[in-house]
Scaffold this active site. Structure first.
Site, PDB file in Angstrom:
ATOM      1  N   LYS A  40       0.840  -1.202   0.000  1.00 22.59           N
ATOM      2  CA  LYS A  40       0.000   0.000   0.000  1.00 22.59           C
ATOM      3  C   LYS A  40       0.875   1.253   0.000  1.00 22.59           C
ATOM      4  O   LYS A  40       0.604   2.220  -0.725  1.00 22.59           O
ATOM      5  CB  LYS A  40      -0.905  -0.029   1.238  1.00 22.59           C
ATOM      6  N   ASN A  41       1.931   1.247   0.814  1.00 24.59           N
ATOM      7  CA  ASN A  41       2.752   2.451   0.960  1.00 24.59           C
ATOM      8  C   ASN A  41       3.625   2.739  -0.255  1.00 24.59           C
ATOM      9  O   ASN A  41       4.250   3.796  -0.333  1.00 24.59           O
ATOM     10  CB  ASN A  41       3.617   2.376   2.221  1.00 24.59           C
TER      11      ASN A  41
ATOM     12  N   ARG B 194      -3.997  10.454   5.560  1.00 21.72           N
ATOM     13  CA  ARG B 194      -2.965  11.465   5.596  1.00 21.72           C
ATOM     14  C   ARG B 194      -2.103  11.463   4.320  1.00 21.72           C
ATOM     15  O   ARG B 194      -1.598  12.496   3.886  1.00 21.72           O
ATOM     16  CB  ARG B 194      -2.111  11.183   6.815  1.00 21.72           C
TER      17      ARG B 194
ATOM     18  N   ARG C  20       1.464  14.373  13.592  1.00 21.84           N
ATOM     19  CA  ARG C  20       2.201  14.066  12.365  1.00 21.84           C
ATOM     20  C   ARG C  20       2.124  15.263  11.447  1.00 21.84           C
ATOM     21  O   ARG C  20       1.316  15.303  10.524  1.00 21.84           O
ATOM     22  CB  ARG C  20       1.632  12.825  11.698  1.00 21.84           C
TER      23      ARG C  20
ATOM     24  N   ASP D 177       5.752   0.215  11.817  1.00 19.60           N
ATOM     25  CA  ASP D 177       4.489  -0.419  11.403  1.00 19.60           C
ATOM     26  C   ASP D 177       4.404  -1.891  11.813  1.00 19.60           C
ATOM     27  O   ASP D 177       3.366  -2.520  11.613  1.00 19.60           O
ATOM     28  CB  ASP D 177       4.312  -0.290   9.879  1.00 19.60           C
TER      29      ASP D 177
ATOM     30  N   ILE E  76       9.700   6.449  16.439  1.00 22.24           N
ATOM     31  CA  ILE E  76       9.213   7.216  15.274  1.00 22.24           C
ATOM     32  C   ILE E  76       7.972   8.048  15.605  1.00 22.24           C
ATOM     33  O   ILE E  76       7.898   9.232  15.271  1.00 22.24           O
ATOM     34  CB  ILE E  76       8.893   6.282  14.082  1.00 22.24           C
TER      35      ILE E  76
ATOM     36  N   ARG F 247      -8.043  -0.533   5.814  1.00 22.55           N
ATOM     37  CA  ARG F 247      -7.287   0.513   5.130  1.00 22.55           C
ATOM     38  C   ARG F 247      -6.018  -0.044   4.497  1.00 22.55           C
ATOM     39  O   ARG F 247      -5.556   0.469   3.479  1.00 22.55           O
ATOM     40  CB  ARG F 247      -6.871   1.615   6.120  1.00 22.55           C
TER      41      ARG F 247
HETATM   42  C1  UD1 Z   1       4.999   6.670   6.378  1.00 20.80           C
HETATM   43  C2  UD1 Z   1       4.118   5.466   6.194  1.00 20.80           C
HETATM   44  C3  UD1 Z   1       3.629   4.943   7.545  1.00 20.80           C
HETATM   45  C4  UD1 Z   1       4.825   4.689   8.459  1.00 20.80           C
HETATM   46  C5  UD1 Z   1       5.720   5.919   8.524  1.00 20.80           C
HETATM   47  C6  UD1 Z   1       7.011   5.653   9.289  1.00 20.80           C
HETATM   48  C7  UD1 Z   1       3.100   5.906   4.041  1.00 20.80           C
HETATM   49  C8  UD1 Z   1       1.868   6.240   3.271  1.00 20.80           C
HETATM   50  N1  UD1 Z   1       2.976   5.863   5.367  1.00 20.80           N
HETATM   51  O1  UD1 Z   1       4.193   7.689   6.990  1.00 20.80           O
HETATM   52  O2  UD1 Z   1       2.933   3.718   7.329  1.00 20.80           O
HETATM   53  O3  UD1 Z   1       4.361   4.403   9.764  1.00 20.80           O
HETATM   54  O4  UD1 Z   1       6.097   6.345   7.201  1.00 20.80           O
HETATM   55  O5  UD1 Z   1       7.714   4.604   8.744  1.00 20.80           O
HETATM   56  O6  UD1 Z   1       4.143   5.642   3.464  1.00 20.80           O
HETATM   57  N2  UD1 Z   1       7.448  14.355  10.630  1.00 20.80           N
HETATM   58  C9  UD1 Z   1       7.553  15.706  10.937  1.00 20.80           C
HETATM   59  N3  UD1 Z   1       7.308  16.616   9.944  1.00 20.80           N
HETATM   60  C10 UD1 Z   1       6.974  16.244   8.675  1.00 20.80           C
HETATM   61  C11 UD1 Z   1       6.870  14.881   8.371  1.00 20.80           C
HETATM   62  C12 UD1 Z   1       7.105  13.953   9.375  1.00 20.80           C
HETATM   63  O7  UD1 Z   1       7.859  16.078  12.061  1.00 20.80           O
HETATM   64  O8  UD1 Z   1       6.778  17.133   7.824  1.00 20.80           O
HETATM   65  C13 UD1 Z   1       7.688  13.361  11.685  1.00 20.80           C
HETATM   66  C14 UD1 Z   1       6.460  12.526  12.024  1.00 20.80           C
HETATM   67  O9  UD1 Z   1       5.636  13.160  12.963  1.00 20.80           O
HETATM   68  C15 UD1 Z   1       7.089  11.247  12.565  1.00 20.80           C
HETATM   69  C16 UD1 Z   1       8.367  11.120  11.716  1.00 20.80           C
HETATM   70  O10 UD1 Z   1       8.638  12.420  11.193  1.00 20.80           O
HETATM   71  O11 UD1 Z   1       7.450  11.409  13.903  1.00 20.80           O
HETATM   72  C17 UD1 Z   1       8.266  10.125  10.572  1.00 20.80           C
HETATM   73  O12 UD1 Z   1       7.095  10.398   9.821  1.00 20.80           O
HETATM   74  P1  UD1 Z   1       7.007  10.094   8.251  1.00 20.80           P
HETATM   75  O13 UD1 Z   1       8.151   9.239   7.822  1.00 20.80           O
HETATM   76  O14 UD1 Z   1       6.792  11.370   7.523  1.00 20.80           O
HETATM   77  O15 UD1 Z   1       5.674   9.224   8.184  1.00 20.80           O
HETATM   78  P2  UD1 Z   1       4.684   9.208   6.973  1.00 20.80           P
HETATM   79  O16 UD1 Z   1       5.447   9.462   5.734  1.00 20.80           O
HETATM   80  O17 UD1 Z   1       3.490  10.016   7.266  1.00 20.80           O
END
Ligand code: UD1
Length: 435
Positions: A22-23, A93, A122, A308, A330, A400
């Site tokens: 999915k990701n 998201r 997030r 995850d 994370i 999902r």
């Molecule tokens: C993606 C995955 C999700 C997985 C996560 C971490 C998808 C669709 N989803 O989510 O399944 O759990 O990676 O492996 O691929 N952060 C910030 N600012 C930002 C962006 C992120 O502070 O602009 C922080 C987040 O709050 C979190 C960390 O960075 O603490 C990692 O988040 P991120 O890797 O961005 O997660 P997603 O990409 O949303």
């Protein structure tokens, strides 16, 4: 809202096939916005988030055809709206992945700011700061993020992520493909899904180097074209089925997976005594040999142990001999499954980012509630070994991201039923889903 009724105690035996990731499918679908030509994606999993992304694409004017269940042909030749509405962003998201491609191709985009989230704050500040660095004017208007590129085209830039972000890396990578000049992303996410997206972009004519490493270089091009691509197997679904085989003391052959992408998950589960054999490049066999051992775990960005898979690992540790410490690095607040597992008899202490699990415990079936996608998977695993019946509410969370999990589990012997409830909740599923 649907529920799962599970009667525990059956050792799972047989074969299970892993679906596409999915990701990886989500950013690859968003990448179709970058070109007026058709993008054909194979091995798309049949899960709710994909339907949401399809709706987003259709909402903006793209055409999506599914000649076969797992093949999507996407044409963004006639995009009319450069925006992702609140209704979709609040349910998923990853809708923010539309921002980079819209901005890159049309020079403007509006995406509703994701609201509160069940697994911690997030934000998308890293995505937005990067677009600003690429020359975009980014501002907030009525709860939406609005971004505009100067003279409708972004400019290449040096992007230094202060924190590793998976979708942040993917968004910037997509945005940079059509920018003027070169973009370098430092401290990029190294997940296999990022590499998969890089491969698709290059098939479309982009010039991306280093996707899957901490430094990604992208030379902007004038236009991108059509391409065909097959989505990689889902490594989290693979890990979940490894735990399902081990925890039920069964024997499962897990096919259509990519063991290489699961290295750390496999390594950690072997530390805990799970027997995993690599049958070939796409097949694993998990079997019960010795009792499960307690082993500490820390979640990390890839190639570390995936956040995850943390919830599923916690369920496994409730069956381990001894005490294990699980550290979540994370996401804050990603232990919501722990309180539901406690209701089934698990002994778990939470303090800040750590959970200490005391095993082994006999889990007892109970009525529990899924709170997010991976938390629901951990409850299903617990239900599979619990004494008596476990009823899991709010299984839309699991829908999902897991394709027909109950069908796959039933085929290997599990006693699991989906019960559809006719009584509608005052809140619709879409209003409640977060994460
Ligand atoms: C993606 C995955 C999700 C997985 C996560 C971490 C998808 C669709 N989803 O989510 O399944 O759990 O990676 O492996 O691929 N952060 C910030 N600012 C930002 C962006 C992120 O502070 O602009 C922080 C987040 O709050 C979190 C960390 O960075 O603490 C990692 O988040 P991120 O890797 O961005 O997660 P997603 O990409 O949303």
């Amino acid at each position: 809202m649907d529920k799962f009724h599970i009667r525990g105690g059956v050792a799972l035996k047989g074969r299970v096939s892993i679906s596409g990731a999915k990701n990886s499918a989500l950013p690859c679908m968003a990448a179709a916005i970058l070109t007026p030509e058709t993008i054909t994606l194979h091995n798309i999993p049949y899960v709710r988030d994909i339907i949401t992304m399809r709706r987003l694409l259709e909402d903006i004017g793209a055409h999506v055809l599914t000649p076969e269940l797992r093949t999507h042909k996407i044409s963004a030749a006639n995009v009319e709206l450069m925006q992702a509405p609140y209704e979709l962003v609040k349910t998923m998201r990853a809708s923010v992945l539309a921002l980079g491609p819209l901005l890159a191709r049309f020079g403007k985009a509006r995406v509703s700011l994701p609201g509160g989230c069940a697994i911690g704050a997030r934000p998308i500040d890293l995505h937005l700061a990067s677009f600003s660095k690429m020359g975009a004017d980014v501002f907030l208007e009525a709860g939406d993020v609005v971004a505009r590129a100067p003279r409708d085209r972004l400019v290449g830039a040096e992007i230094q992520f202060e924190k590793i972000s998976v979708t942040g890396t993917e968004n910037v990578m997509m945005a940079a493909t059509l920018a003027r000049g070169k973009t370098v992303i430092h401290n990029a996410a190294r997940e296999p899904e990022v590499r998969d997206l890089g491969e698709l972009l290059n098939k479309m004519g982009a010039r991306v180097r280093g996707a899957g490493t901490p430094k990604i270089e992208i030379e902007g091009v004038e236009a991108l074209g059509g391409a065909q691509h097959t989505i990689i197997p889902d490594r989290i679904e693979t890990g979940t089925f490894i735990v399902a085989g081990a925890i039920t003391k069964g024997e499962l052959e897990i096919k259509d997976c990519n063991p290489e992408h699961c290295n750390r998950i496999i390594g950690k589960l072997r530390d805990a005594g799970v027997e995993i054999e690599e049958v070939n490049q796409s097949t694993l066999r998990v079997s019960y040999g010795k009792p499960i051992r307690a082993a500490d775990l820390k979640t990390e960005e890839y190639p570390g142990f995936a956040t995850d898979m943390q919830a599923q690992y916690m369920t496994l540790m409730t069956q381990a001999d001894g005490q294990s410490e699980i550290t979540e690095t994370i996401f804050e607040n990603r232990f919501m499954h722990a309180s539901e597992l406690q209701r089934m008899g698990a002994r778990i202490q939470i303090s800040h980012d750590k959970a200490v699990v005391e095993g082994p415990t006999n889990l007892i079936g109970a009525r529990v509630q899924a709170s997010d996608l991976r938390a629901s998977a951990s409850l299903v695993l617990a239900g599979l070994i619990a004494e008596g019946e476990t009823i899991i509410d709010r299984v839309y969370h699991i829908d999902r991201g897991y394709e027909k999990i109950e069908t796959k589990l039933k085929a290997v012997g599990a006693n699991i039923e989906r019960v559809r409830e006719s009584v509608t909740s005052p809140l619709s599923a879409s209003q409640e889903v977060r994460g």
